[in-house]
Scaffold this motif. Structure first.
Motif, PDB file in Angstrom:
ATOM      1  N   SER A 158       8.119  11.731   5.633  1.00  0.00           N
ATOM      2  CA  SER A 158       8.501  11.807   4.227  1.00  0.00           C
ATOM      3  C   SER A 158       9.172  10.525   3.759  1.00  0.00           C
ATOM      4  O   SER A 158       8.946  10.064   2.639  1.00  0.00           O
ATOM      5  N   LEU A 159      10.011   9.933   4.609  1.00  0.00           N
ATOM      6  CA  LEU A 159      10.674   8.672   4.264  1.00  0.00           C
ATOM      7  C   LEU A 159       9.652   7.577   4.006  1.00  0.00           C
ATOM      8  O   LEU A 159       9.715   6.862   3.003  1.00  0.00           O
ATOM      9  N   LEU A 160       8.701   7.425   4.917  1.00  0.00           N
ATOM     10  CA  LEU A 160       7.701   6.367   4.782  1.00  0.00           C
ATOM     11  C   LEU A 160       6.771   6.628   3.600  1.00  0.00           C
ATOM     12  O   LEU A 160       6.339   5.693   2.925  1.00  0.00           O
ATOM     13  N   ASP A 161       6.474   7.886   3.347  1.00  0.00           N
ATOM     14  CA  ASP A 161       5.653   8.229   2.193  1.00  0.00           C
ATOM     15  C   ASP A 161       6.364   7.807   0.907  1.00  0.00           C
ATOM     16  O   ASP A 161       5.750   7.266  -0.015  1.00  0.00           O
ATOM     17  N   GLY A 162       7.667   8.047   0.874  1.00  0.00           N
ATOM     18  CA  GLY A 162       8.440   7.688  -0.296  1.00  0.00           C
ATOM     19  C   GLY A 162       8.561   6.196  -0.505  1.00  0.00           C
ATOM     20  O   GLY A 162       8.702   5.714  -1.627  1.00  0.00           O
ATOM     21  N   LEU A 163       8.475   5.434   0.594  1.00  0.00           N
ATOM     22  CA  LEU A 163       8.620   3.982   0.511  1.00  0.00           C
ATOM     23  C   LEU A 163       7.298   3.266   0.241  1.00  0.00           C
ATOM     24  O   LEU A 163       7.289   2.054   0.017  1.00  0.00           O
ATOM     25  N   SER A 164       6.187   3.992   0.290  1.00  0.00           N
ATOM     26  CA  SER A 164       4.882   3.331   0.192  1.00  0.00           C
ATOM     27  C   SER A 164       4.583   2.822  -1.212  1.00  0.00           C
ATOM     28  O   SER A 164       3.899   1.810  -1.381  1.00  0.00           O
ATOM     29  N   GLY A 165       5.102   3.502  -2.239  1.00  0.00           N
ATOM     30  CA  GLY A 165       4.793   3.143  -3.620  1.00  0.00           C
ATOM     31  C   GLY A 165       5.075   1.696  -3.984  1.00  0.00           C
ATOM     32  O   GLY A 165       4.195   0.980  -4.490  1.00  0.00           O
ATOM     33  N   PRO A 166       6.305   1.196  -3.749  1.00  0.00           N
ATOM     34  CA  PRO A 166       6.641  -0.166  -4.168  1.00  0.00           C
ATOM     35  C   PRO A 166       5.795  -1.251  -3.507  1.00  0.00           C
ATOM     36  O   PRO A 166       5.643  -2.341  -4.050  1.00  0.00           O
ATOM     37  N   THR A 167       5.259  -0.975  -2.318  1.00  0.00           N
ATOM     38  CA  THR A 167       4.493  -2.017  -1.619  1.00  0.00           C
ATOM     39  C   THR A 167       3.012  -1.993  -1.969  1.00  0.00           C
ATOM     40  O   THR A 167       2.274  -2.895  -1.581  1.00  0.00           O
ATOM     41  N   THR A 168       2.566  -0.963  -2.712  1.00  0.00           N
ATOM     42  CA  THR A 168       1.144  -0.841  -3.025  1.00  0.00           C
ATOM     43  C   THR A 168       0.651  -1.997  -3.886  1.00  0.00           C
ATOM     44  O   THR A 168      -0.388  -2.605  -3.600  1.00  0.00           O
ATOM     45  N   ARG A 169       1.403  -2.317  -4.940  1.00  0.00           N
ATOM     46  CA  ARG A 169       0.981  -3.412  -5.821  1.00  0.00           C
ATOM     47  C   ARG A 169       0.935  -4.735  -5.069  1.00  0.00           C
ATOM     48  O   ARG A 169       0.056  -5.558  -5.295  1.00  0.00           O
ATOM     49  N   ALA A 170       1.898  -4.933  -4.163  1.00  0.00           N
ATOM     50  CA  ALA A 170       1.921  -6.173  -3.380  1.00  0.00           C
ATOM     51  C   ALA A 170       0.676  -6.292  -2.514  1.00  0.00           C
ATOM     52  O   ALA A 170       0.079  -7.366  -2.386  1.00  0.00           O
ATOM     53  N   ARG A 171       0.245  -5.160  -1.935  1.00  0.00           N
ATOM     54  CA  ARG A 171      -0.945  -5.187  -1.080  1.00  0.00           C
ATOM     55  C   ARG A 171      -2.213  -5.436  -1.892  1.00  0.00           C
ATOM     56  O   ARG A 171      -3.133  -6.116  -1.436  1.00  0.00           O
ATOM     57  N   ILE A 172      -2.272  -4.872  -3.101  1.00  0.00           N
ATOM     58  CA  ILE A 172      -3.428  -5.139  -3.970  1.00  0.00           C
ATOM     59  C   ILE A 172      -3.447  -6.611  -4.370  1.00  0.00           C
ATOM     60  O   ILE A 172      -4.489  -7.274  -4.325  1.00  0.00           O
TER      61      ILE A 172
END
Length: 223
Positions: A158-172
């Motif tokens: 759950s912690l990692l799922d919650g942290l995934s959002g902010p890094t998505t744009r960076a990966r794109i």
């Protein structure tokens, strides 16, 4: 302490002490307010606040209940708050992910089942060798989510799922601008999967670290 804050603390104490357990129905509003020495209005505000963070479940016409208090449910609130991050904090989120995700990947080496590994492999095969950046990032999220689930720790998941959002744009952004970013990501996924199949926790940890650090390193060089 504000009256509503006091009401929240008193309900929290009832749950923490075990007076109210997951799934329990709260007493009627008038009874609970009298028991806790609160006004009905402050109690109502406290219930509303606790329902927003998934501690309580208000069921229209049926009453108010303590939720299951499962980590995944409680950490939904963190995911919501994290979505308000500023762009200049993305590196900090990546750093936290670099600490947690390799550890979760190492744990998965001993716990993830063959069926789960086959599903991850099929997912990579279905993606092909030249996916779009958007397809790759979506698959990347699912790939790592599947591995962390395989680690068998619901809090970590759950912690990692919650942290995934902010890094998505960076990966794109990286996929669109860095040469061979797509190919590199696919190769790293294959290496992580191979380490998991070999039940090699340290290799799995290392490849997961390399995978996340490469995004972090690229982002540092572009900011």
């Amino acid at each position: 302490m504000a009256v509503t804050d006091e009401a929240i603390e008193k309900i929290k104490d009832m749950i923490v002490s075990g007076a109210l357990r997951p799934g329990d129905r709260l007493p009627k509003e008038s009874e609970l307010a009298a028991e806790l020495g609160l006004s009905r209005n402050s109690l109502r505000e406290a219930v509303r606040a606790l329902s927003l963070i998934r501690i309580l479940d208000v069921r229209q016409g049926d009453g108010t209940y303590v939720t299951s208090l499962d980590p995944q449910l409680l950490l939904e609130a963190m995911s919501f708050v994290v979505d308000f991050h500023r762009d200049d904090t993305v590196l900090e989120f990546l750093a936290v992910r670099r600490i947690l995700e390799p550890a979760a990947t190492a744990m998965a080496a001993f716990r993830i089942g063959e069926r789960q590994l086959d599903a991850l492999s099929a997912q990579l095969d279905a993606l092909g060798e030249e996916p779009s950046v958007e397809e790759l990032v979506a698959a990347d999220l699912e790939f790592h989510r599947g591995i962390v689930r395989g680690a068998g720790n619901s809090v970590l998941c759950s912690l990692l799922d919650g942290l995934s959002g902010p890094t998505t744009r960076a990966r794109i952004w990286r996929g669109l601008t860095q040469e061979d970013a797509v190919g590199r990501t696919l190769r790293e996924h294959r290496a992580i999967l191979a380490a998991l199949r070999d039940r090699d926790a340290e290799a799995a940890r290392s490849w997961a670290t390399v995978h996340i650090a490469s995004v972090e390193q690229w982002l540092r060089s572009t900011l």
